[in-house]
Design a protein around this motif. Structure first.
Motif, PDB file in Angstrom:
ATOM      1  N   ALA A  50      43.127  38.952  31.777  1.00  0.00           N
ATOM      2  CA  ALA A  50      41.947  38.451  30.926  1.00  0.00           C
ATOM      3  C   ALA A  50      40.905  37.836  32.728  1.00  0.00           C
ATOM      4  O   ALA A  50      39.729  38.272  31.857  1.00  0.00           O
ATOM      5  CB  ALA A  50      41.854  38.170  30.528  1.00  0.00           C
ATOM      6  N   TYR A  51      41.356  36.622  32.280  1.00  0.00           N
ATOM      7  CA  TYR A  51      40.899  35.306  33.424  1.00  0.00           C
ATOM      8  C   TYR A  51      40.848  36.470  34.613  1.00  0.00           C
ATOM      9  O   TYR A  51      39.008  36.009  34.817  1.00  0.00           O
ATOM     10  CB  TYR A  51      41.535  34.124  33.805  1.00  0.00           C
ATOM     11  CG  TYR A  51      41.587  33.193  34.451  1.00  0.00           C
ATOM     12  CD1 TYR A  51      40.516  32.538  33.733  1.00  0.00           C
ATOM     13  CD2 TYR A  51      41.012  33.064  35.477  1.00  0.00           C
ATOM     14  CE1 TYR A  51      39.959  31.521  34.673  1.00  0.00           C
ATOM     15  CE2 TYR A  51      41.157  32.539  36.781  1.00  0.00           C
ATOM     16  CZ  TYR A  51      40.054  31.482  36.021  1.00  0.00           C
ATOM     17  OH  TYR A  51      39.553  30.095  37.009  1.00  0.00           O
ATOM     18  N   LYS A  56      37.023  37.779  41.199  1.00  0.00           N
ATOM     19  CA  LYS A  56      36.774  38.182  43.324  1.00  0.00           C
ATOM     20  C   LYS A  56      38.887  37.798  43.000  1.00  0.00           C
ATOM     21  O   LYS A  56      38.702  36.687  42.712  1.00  0.00           O
ATOM     22  CB  LYS A  56      36.040  37.662  43.952  1.00  0.00           C
ATOM     23  CG  LYS A  56      35.365  38.508  44.400  1.00  0.00           C
ATOM     24  CD  LYS A  56      33.573  38.328  45.942  1.00  0.00           C
ATOM     25  CE  LYS A  56      32.495  38.785  45.414  1.00  0.00           C
ATOM     26  NZ  LYS A  56      31.515  37.761  46.657  1.00  0.00           N
ATOM     27  N   PRO A  57      39.286  37.920  43.369  1.00  0.00           N
ATOM     28  CA  PRO A  57      41.085  37.718  43.985  1.00  0.00           C
ATOM     29  C   PRO A  57      40.825  36.698  45.119  1.00  0.00           C
ATOM     30  O   PRO A  57      39.866  36.225  45.829  1.00  0.00           O
ATOM     31  CB  PRO A  57      41.090  39.049  44.870  1.00  0.00           C
ATOM     32  CG  PRO A  57      40.578  40.615  44.710  1.00  0.00           C
ATOM     33  CD  PRO A  57      38.846  39.693  44.321  1.00  0.00           C
ATOM     34  N   PHE A 128      49.927  37.167  42.232  1.00  0.00           N
ATOM     35  CA  PHE A 128      49.488  38.091  41.953  1.00  0.00           C
ATOM     36  C   PHE A 128      48.320  38.783  41.889  1.00  0.00           C
ATOM     37  O   PHE A 128      47.271  39.124  41.624  1.00  0.00           O
ATOM     38  CB  PHE A 128      51.289  39.820  41.701  1.00  0.00           C
ATOM     39  CG  PHE A 128      52.109  40.602  42.703  1.00  0.00           C
ATOM     40  CD1 PHE A 128      52.234  40.259  43.351  1.00  0.00           C
ATOM     41  CD2 PHE A 128      52.875  40.474  41.668  1.00  0.00           C
ATOM     42  CE1 PHE A 128      52.862  40.419  45.064  1.00  0.00           C
ATOM     43  CE2 PHE A 128      54.020  40.745  43.021  1.00  0.00           C
ATOM     44  CZ  PHE A 128      53.903  41.071  44.540  1.00  0.00           C
ATOM     45  N   VAL A 129      48.773  38.300  39.910  1.00  0.00           N
ATOM     46  CA  VAL A 129      47.844  37.927  39.671  1.00  0.00           C
ATOM     47  C   VAL A 129      46.804  37.760  39.507  1.00  0.00           C
ATOM     48  O   VAL A 129      45.166  38.214  39.751  1.00  0.00           O
ATOM     49  CB  VAL A 129      47.793  36.699  37.889  1.00  0.00           C
ATOM     50  CG1 VAL A 129      46.634  37.267  37.376  1.00  0.00           C
ATOM     51  CG2 VAL A 129      49.087  38.189  37.544  1.00  0.00           C
ATOM     52  N   PHE A 130      46.643  36.821  40.856  1.00  0.00           N
ATOM     53  CA  PHE A 130      44.810  35.853  40.873  1.00  0.00           C
ATOM     54  C   PHE A 130      44.585  36.197  42.153  1.00  0.00           C
ATOM     55  O   PHE A 130      43.237  36.435  42.379  1.00  0.00           O
ATOM     56  CB  PHE A 130      45.406  33.752  41.533  1.00  0.00           C
ATOM     57  CG  PHE A 130      45.853  33.063  40.254  1.00  0.00           C
ATOM     58  CD1 PHE A 130      44.999  32.988  39.475  1.00  0.00           C
ATOM     59  CD2 PHE A 130      46.895  32.633  40.311  1.00  0.00           C
ATOM     60  CE1 PHE A 130      44.311  32.479  38.300  1.00  0.00           C
ATOM     61  CE2 PHE A 130      46.478  31.437  39.216  1.00  0.00           C
ATOM     62  CZ  PHE A 130      45.689  31.353  38.321  1.00  0.00           C
ATOM     63  N   ARG A 131      45.747  37.171  43.035  1.00  0.00           N
ATOM     64  CA  ARG A 131      45.159  37.752  44.453  1.00  0.00           C
ATOM     65  C   ARG A 131      44.693  39.302  43.778  1.00  0.00           C
ATOM     66  O   ARG A 131      44.184  40.128  44.692  1.00  0.00           O
ATOM     67  CB  ARG A 131      46.161  38.114  44.734  1.00  0.00           C
ATOM     68  CG  ARG A 131      46.523  37.212  45.421  1.00  0.00           C
ATOM     69  CD  ARG A 131      47.499  36.963  46.421  1.00  0.00           C
ATOM     70  NE  ARG A 131      47.138  37.910  47.968  1.00  0.00           N
ATOM     71  CZ  ARG A 131      48.125  38.560  48.573  1.00  0.00           C
ATOM     72  NH1 ARG A 131      49.344  38.409  48.298  1.00  0.00           N
ATOM     73  NH2 ARG A 131      47.773  39.259  49.047  1.00  0.00           N
TER      74      ARG A 131
END
Length: 263
Positions: A50-51, A56-57, A128-131
């Motif tokens: 959601a964040y 962008k990654p 993985f989430v932040f990218r």
């Protein structure tokens, strides 16, 4: 009612637990490990995506390189120390060592270090989430990381030595290969083209689970007095892990072979 709850709590997390592990980090009771896993699940399945939805990654190349190097070093260290301690290991049935010998206490600390590294492993999914690599956040990935934290906590709390400890030694070596692959993959396409051995890494993981499952069944030999209750956790999860990894292997490499045929 409250008194019975207190007695049950004391029985589960004090009386039948290994007293040698009681003062180690996160080992007094399961609350913190459960909270960590709950926060992990909340972040990777809901709050994190959601964040990142309208962002962008993040590249995170340098932190991931540092992270993978640390993982390789720590896992290899635990593996080497484990091999030293378990060089007299009885593969058919290694009894539980309840002594306070130097060897036994160091073995417990290694098992505890292995548990802590399973918590650190949760960062795999956070990256993985932040990218925005949502395709890599599979049921297999999330289940594996979550259950390993809770499962290794149980191992250190109640049986931090003996027959079941073989899995940790094997698994740290497998993770050395795994994080070496991740390290090389993050370096870019120049290096990535040499990672043809990814398929064999999955095969190594499958072999690992087969060894663990077969090895755990050995405790049912009449001559083996290692606690049988460990099979309730290890064998079913070994089968689940094997099934999920096998499904991943078939899906990933069937697609690769189909793509090659189309070219």
């Amino acid at each position: 009612m409250w008194g019975q709850c207190v007695r049950t709590w004391n029985y589960l997390f004090n009386e039948i637990a290994d007293p040698r592990a009681a003062d180690l980090l996160f080992m007094s009771n399961p609350i913190l490990p459960i909270v960590i896993v709950a926060l992990y699940l909340g972040f990777v399945l809901k709050w994190g995506p959601a964040y990142m939805k309208n962002k962008k990654p993040y590249e995170l190349k340098k932190p991931i390189i540092a992270y993978n190097i640390v993982q390789i070093i720590v896992n290899f260290y635990i593996f080497l120390e484990g091999v030293k301690i378990w060089k007299t290991y009885n593969w058919m049935c290694e009894p539980f060592d309840a002594s306070y010998s130097e060897k036994a206490l160091w073995g417990i600390r290694l098992c505890h270090a292995y548990f802590l590294i399973k918590i650190v492993d949760l960062l795999d999914t956070v990256f993985f989430v932040f990218r925005k690599k949502q395709s890599q956040i599979t049921v297999l990935h999330v289940w594996h990381h979550s259950i390993m934290v809770l499962g290794t906590w149980i191992g250190v709390k109640y049986l931090p030595s003996g027959h079941g400890s073989l899995f940790g030694v094997i698994n740290t070596l497998v993770h050395c290969f795994l994080y070496t692959y991740y390290l090389l993959a993050i370096l870019g396409p120049e290096v990535r083209k040499y990672l043809w051995w990814k398929k064999y890494l999955t095969i190594i993981q499958l072999v690992q689970f087969c060894v663990v499952i077969i090895h755990e069944f050995l405790i049912f030999l009449p001559s083996c007095d290692y606690p049988k209750w460990t099979s309730i956790f290890i064998i079913p999860n070994g089968i689940i892990f094997y099934s999920l990894f096998l499904d991943f292997f078939r899906t990933a490499y069937r697609k690769t072979n189909d793509d090659k045929k189309k070219q």
